[in-house]
Design an enzyme around this catalytic site. Structure first.
Site, short mmCIF file in Angstrom:
data_model
loop_
_atom_site.label_atom_id
_atom_site.label_comp_id
_atom_site.label_asym_id
_atom_site.label_seq_id
_atom_site.Cartn_x
_atom_site.Cartn_y
_atom_site.Cartn_z
N SER A 108 0.84 -1.20 0.00
CA SER A 108 0.00 0.00 0.00
C SER A 108 0.88 1.26 0.00
CB SER A 108 -0.96 -0.07 1.19
OG SER A 108 -1.96 0.91 1.10
N ASP A 158 -10.00 -2.49 -6.00
CA ASP A 158 -9.20 -1.89 -4.93
C ASP A 158 -9.63 -0.43 -4.75
OD1 ASP A 158 -7.16 -0.76 -3.35
OD2 ASP A 158 -5.68 -2.18 -4.14
N HIS A 189 -8.01 -4.60 -1.54
CA HIS A 189 -6.74 -4.02 -1.07
C HIS A 189 -6.07 -4.90 0.00
CE1 HIS A 189 -4.14 -0.50 -1.14
NE2 HIS A 189 -4.10 -0.49 0.19
C1 MLT Z 1 -1.37 5.61 -0.11
O1 MLT Z 1 -0.16 5.69 -0.32
O2 MLT Z 1 -2.03 6.53 0.37
C2 MLT Z 1 -2.05 4.32 -0.42
O3 MLT Z 1 -2.36 4.23 -1.73
C3 MLT Z 1 -3.23 4.03 0.41
C4 MLT Z 1 -2.85 3.87 1.83
O4 MLT Z 1 -1.70 3.60 2.14
O5 MLT Z 1 -3.71 3.98 2.69
#
Ligand code: MLT
Length: 206
Positions: A108, A158, A189
């Site tokens: 993420s 996602d 996700h």
């Molecule tokens: C981000 O970098 O914000 C991601 O895509 C989502 C997350 O980490 O919550």
């Protein structure tokens, strides 16, 4: 123990001398401990280097600032990418490994900063496993990613990674010369058990 040196609170677990060093990069609200079990599971014998993101969003650590969900502060992405790359170089000197052994494994927000490292400071990584990455920023001219291997693991539905952005990232990395493989196993996700075997296989096929 948690070490505050080298500019990042981090964990380092030494592995075998000839094995990769997995740079474990957590998601929003995680910390340096989160992905250590994943690292141990996907490549036993690897060294693990796991920093904590320095940006706080309502108390939740991240690797760069965002303005809202999916809208990144690009200047902060650039600054934090340089900081993290410098940390990897400093950690390599301290823990006695070469950066050609480093494979980022990010989830993420951690996958997004790993993608940014590939785009801005590719010399600090030999490859990356990007779990639910989107486009962190766009760079020109493109980096030279020949010789780098990248495994993308994206989800079919996602809420944080629009399908077209996953495809754009894949295409950007491939056009820059990286050897890219993309998995579309996961429904959302959240990380899935079913991803582990292909990730293990990709990491051992070196
Ligand atoms: C981000 O970098 O914000 C991601 O895509 C989502 C997350 O980490 O919550």
């Amino acid at each position: 123990m948690t070490k505050p040196e080298l500019g990042f609170i981090h964990q380092y677990e030494p592995g075998n001398d000839d094995a990769p060093v997995l740079l474990m990069l957590h998601g929003t609200g995680g910390d340096e401990h989160d992905l250590l079990p994943l690292g141990r599971a996907i490549l036993p014998g690897a060294s693990l280097l796991s920093p904590r993101g320095k940006v706080l969003e309502q108390g939740m650590p991240r690797f760069f600032r965002r303005l809202s969900v999916g809208v990144f502060d690009v200047e902060d992405v650039k600054l934090r990418t340089q900081e993290l790359a410098d940390f990897i170089v400093a950690a390599a000197a301290k823990y006695q490994f070469t950066t050609d052994r480093v494979i980022a494994v990010g989830y993420s927000n951690g996958a997004n900063i790993a993608a940014s490292l590939l785009l801005m400071r590719p010399e600090v990584l030999s490859g990356a496993v990007l779990l639910r990455a989107t486009v962190p920023l766009r760079v020109a001219p493109p980096p030279d990613l020949r010789g780098k291997r990248v495994l993308l693991s994206e989800a079919r539905n996602d809420m944080y990674v629009p399908h077209d952005q996953a495809v754009e990232l894949e295409s950007t990395l491939r056009t820059a010369g990286a050897e890219v493989q993309t998995l579309w196993i996961a429904p959302t996700h959240a990380l899935e058990q079913a991803e582990l075997a292909p990730i293990q296989k990709w990491l051992t096929k070196r």
